[in-house]
Design an enzyme around this catalytic site. Structure first.
Site, PDB file in Angstrom:
ATOM      1  NE  ARG A 434      -3.647   0.715   2.498  1.00 34.29           N
ATOM      2  CZ  ARG A 434      -4.868   1.079   2.893  1.00 34.29           C
ATOM      3  NH1 ARG A 434      -5.898   0.289   2.694  1.00 34.29           N
ATOM      4  NH2 ARG A 434      -5.068   2.205   3.484  1.00 34.29           N
ATOM      5  CE  LYS A 467     -11.585   1.273  10.671  1.00 31.49           C
ATOM      6  NZ  LYS A 467     -12.411   1.289   9.451  1.00 31.49           N
ATOM      7  CG  ASP A 469      -6.665   0.629   9.407  1.00 34.88           C
ATOM      8  OD1 ASP A 469      -6.366  -0.557   9.614  1.00 34.88           O
ATOM      9  OD2 ASP A 469      -7.344   1.008   8.433  1.00 34.88           O
ATOM     10  CG  ASP A 537     -11.481  -4.384   5.479  1.00 35.92           C
ATOM     11  OD1 ASP A 537     -11.960  -3.804   6.464  1.00 35.92           O
ATOM     12  OD2 ASP A 537     -10.420  -4.024   4.919  1.00 35.92           O
TER      13      ASP A 537
HETATM   14  C1  DGJ Z   1      -8.593  -1.070   6.314  1.00 41.49           C
HETATM   15  C2  DGJ Z   1      -9.795  -1.099   7.206  1.00 41.49           C
HETATM   16  O1  DGJ Z   1     -10.144  -2.411   7.527  1.00 41.49           O
HETATM   17  C3  DGJ Z   1     -10.933  -0.361   6.509  1.00 41.49           C
HETATM   18  O2  DGJ Z   1     -12.090  -0.428   7.310  1.00 41.49           O
HETATM   19  C4  DGJ Z   1     -10.528   1.052   6.236  1.00 41.49           C
HETATM   20  O3  DGJ Z   1     -10.353   1.743   7.453  1.00 41.49           O
HETATM   21  C5  DGJ Z   1      -9.261   1.075   5.413  1.00 41.49           C
HETATM   22  N1  DGJ Z   1      -8.225   0.281   6.010  1.00 41.49           N
HETATM   23  C6  DGJ Z   1      -8.764   2.483   5.209  1.00 41.49           C
HETATM   24  O4  DGJ Z   1      -7.563   2.528   4.588  1.00 41.49           O
END
Ligand code: DGJ
Length: 635
Positions: A434, A467, A469, A537
């Site tokens: 990414r 959130k 991540d 996801d």
């Molecule tokens: C991965 C997460 O699981 C998604 O919900 C979202 O937040 C994306 N990353 C954003 O890049």
């Protein structure tokens, strides 16, 4: 007291379980773990048979290789998988441990700088110190007994009083079982991104079965939660033992079923990617493990863990507090999110009874190639700034959520150009995913730098929800700042915990949700700081229900973040039933709902608020799992 000691025999007692071991010939010998029994002499259970050529101090003593032990060093007369292994200053490898002393204290013991089970109900701690005489080093086995929930937490502390040496393996715990009529079934978890928490159940066959992670995170592919059960155990009957680690990094669980029908399990940091230097006077603490036993099937095992996690691991201030109903921008907008879209969603959210709008990835960039590490709001997309947006939402009676990814840096970004040595790598240009690299959190300075940035953003944006991540694994885990490269994977996790500790303390009112490309870091280490985790996801309810069932074996519903989305073909009613299993929200364009669907969504929100107490505090019973449906009951 939940711990009794008589004549160097240790009785660890919970409401429904007993765990008993003693010191025999200087070794910590395991005697029993199972349903609660009267305290009695169990030393007749020690296996004194001679099986093969296993050297001992004296030929007439029980053989170290066949006795059930509480912990064991490598390269001794115990040839099974070991709990600990050490290389000394001469390069010699091994560790021979003998009892030195013990103590019992009230309450819990806290492993330094690591997530741990907090005190609740009645709990006591036993510390048994073993010594390696030749190396002048001690190994403390630490057991905290949580009487109410039938859980025992274990971790290990190694203190070096001798010359410099290197830890090659340091398991959180080792547990031996006496032979059983038939081998245990092993229930473990596997998966991929989008298909996390698949369950696998197999009878043990001779040899060692190991599973774990070398990906820097617990990962989508594996999880430190696992069970050993009777072959015929089901939800309501049969013996079942459950295990988990409060750890988010490289871990290894090993299950050995040997030639004389004995089962040993060893679990902790993955030794394959680990080496730790211990100078004189230095110590090392392993992550904590949690163990439970159920005489009445896997359902009770899960409920024991659910109870313990809610009472002892999730941050107390959030554990049983109603969680927000969120609408998250990701599945509707992706990175093409802007102020206008957020305000539009917010207006509709208010009308529908959704209380929190979460601005996901994209507030600082237009694609996934830039911005990480710099953390500057994109003013073209958010002309009023995040502070103003937050005020507007608050003024509407809504809460504001914000997405961050603190451990990462964009490959071509400014921070990379300024500090090319700040990333994890092995000397050559690391591979990226990414378009991002992993920041070297083994260096506390980098953790502090990112901590300052995050604090600044959170002070400016004043979110109620964050959130957190993490969208790539750690490959080539070398550091420019650390001498012993085998320390890097664990130090990265210590750096992550340091940052989580700092931010959750600085902003105690913010509810942090963690995430790693869905469920790439769904573990008890993260849950200690973030009371809920985005599970996957994959939000298609037909798949999602299976992922949720898998996670329910080890983790409570209140820790599982679930959203109604537009993925797959399903009615709103079905989507609600699946998503209301955990903490709840939406990830589709709520502005595009028909009036009829909007009325249904508003009713779903009212219903969720009414039912949420069960998700947060209920005892979960898995009633049925068929091809086309599942049934649960909360009590
Ligand atoms: C991965 C997460 O699981 C998604 O919900 C979202 O937040 C994306 N990353 C954003 O890049």
């Amino acid at each position: 007291m939940a711990i009794f000691v008589a004549d160097k025999t240790f009785y660890l007692e919970t409401l429904r379980t007993s765990y008993i071991f003693c010191i025999q010939d200087g070794f910590p010998v395991h005697l029993y773990y199972g349903a609660r029994i009267e305290r009695c002499d169990l030393t007749h259970l020690i296996d004194r048979q001679i099986y093969s050529f296993c050297p001992m101090e004296d030929d007439n003593k029980p053989q170290l290789d066949s006795v059930a032990l509480e912990y064991s060093g490598g390269n001794t007369g115990d040839f099974r998988i070991c709990g600990i292994n050490i290389r000394d200053g001469y390069g010699r490898i091994g560790c021979r441990l003998q009892y030195a002393e013990h103590s019992v204290t009230e309450g819990v013991s806290v492993p330094e700088s690591l997530p741990h089970s907090r005190a609740y109900g009645h709990c006591d701690t036993l510390t048994v110190t073993l010594r390696d005489q030749a190396k002048n080093l001690t190994v403390r086995l630490i057991y905290t007994v949580f009487e109410d929930s039938d859980v025992i937490a274990r971790h290990t502390e190694i203190v070096n009083f001798g010359r410099e040496c290197y830890l090659l393996k340091a398991a959180s715990f080792l547990l031996d079982f006496l032979p059983k009529a038939e081998p245990f079934d092993l229930i473990e978890v596997y998966g991929t991104i989008g298909h996390e928490f698949s369950l696998s159940r197999n009878s043990l066959t001779r040899g060692t079965r190991s599973f774990g992670s070398n990906k820097g995170f617990t990962s989508h592919t594996s999880n430190p939660f696992f069970c050993l059960t009777d072959h015929n155990a089901d939800e309501d009957k049969g013996e079942a033992y459950g295990f988990n680690l409060l750890y988010s990094g490289n871990f290894l669980c090993e299950v050995q079923f040997n030639e004389i029908g004995k089962t040993r399990i060893v679990s902790g940091i993955n030794a394959e990617t680990f080496e730790w230097r211990l100078g004189r006077g230095e110590s090392f603490t392993t992550p904590q493990a949690v163990l439970t036993y159920s005489a009445s099937g896997i359902g009770r095992l899960s409920r024991n863990f659910h109870d313990h996690i809610r009472r002892g691991i999730l941050p107390e201030r959030f554990a049983c507090k109603p969680r927000p109903i969120v609408v998250n921008t990701w599945e509707t907008c992706g990175v093409n999110v802007d102020e206008e879209k957020v305000l539009r969603l917010a207006k509709r959210a208010k009308e529908l009874g959704i209380d929190t709008v979460v601005l996901d990835d994209g507030w600082f960039r237009n694609d996934n190639r830039s911005g990480l590490g710099e953390w500057e709001t994109d003013r073209k997309k958010f002309p009023s700034g995040l502070g103003q947006l937050s005020d507007t939402l608050h003024g509407m009676g809504l809460r504001f959520g914000l997405w961050i990814e603190p451990e990462m840096v964009s490959k071509d970004g400014l921070l990379m150009r300024e500090h090319p040595d700040w990333i994890v790598g092995n000397g050559d240009t690391p591979y990226s995913w990414r378009y991002q690299y992993v920041l070297d959190f083994a260096n506390p300075e980098i953790v502090d730098y990112i901590g300052d940035k995050m604090e600044r953003i959170l002070r400016e944006a004043r979110p109620d929800f964050v959130k957190w991540d993490a969208n790539r694994y750690v490959s080539e885990s070398g550091s420019n700042f650390i001498k012993v490269q085998g320390e890097v994977p664990h130090r990265l996790i210590l750096g992550l915990y340091r940052l989580l500790e700092r931010l959750t303390n600085a902003f105690p009112e913010i509810l942090f949700e963690s995430c790693s490309g869905g469920g790439g870091r769904f573990d008890l280490g993260m849950l200690y700081y973030t009371p809920q985790i985005w599970l996957s996801d994959n939000t298609n309810p037909f798949y999602r229900k299976d992922i949720q069932r898998g996670v329910s074996f080890g983790y409570p519903s209140s820790s599982v973040s679930c959203h109604v989305t537009a993925t797959g073909v399903a009615s709103l009613g079905f989507r609600y039933l699946v998503s209301s299993f955990g903490t709840y929200g939406y990830e589709f364009d709520i502005c595009a709902l028909s009036e009829r669907d909007a009325r249904e969504v508003a009713a779903m929100n009212r219903r969720y608020r009414d039912e949420q107490t069960f998700v947060l505090e209920g005892d979960l019973y898995r009633l049925a799992d068929e091809r086309t449906y599942q049934a649960y009951e909360y009590v």
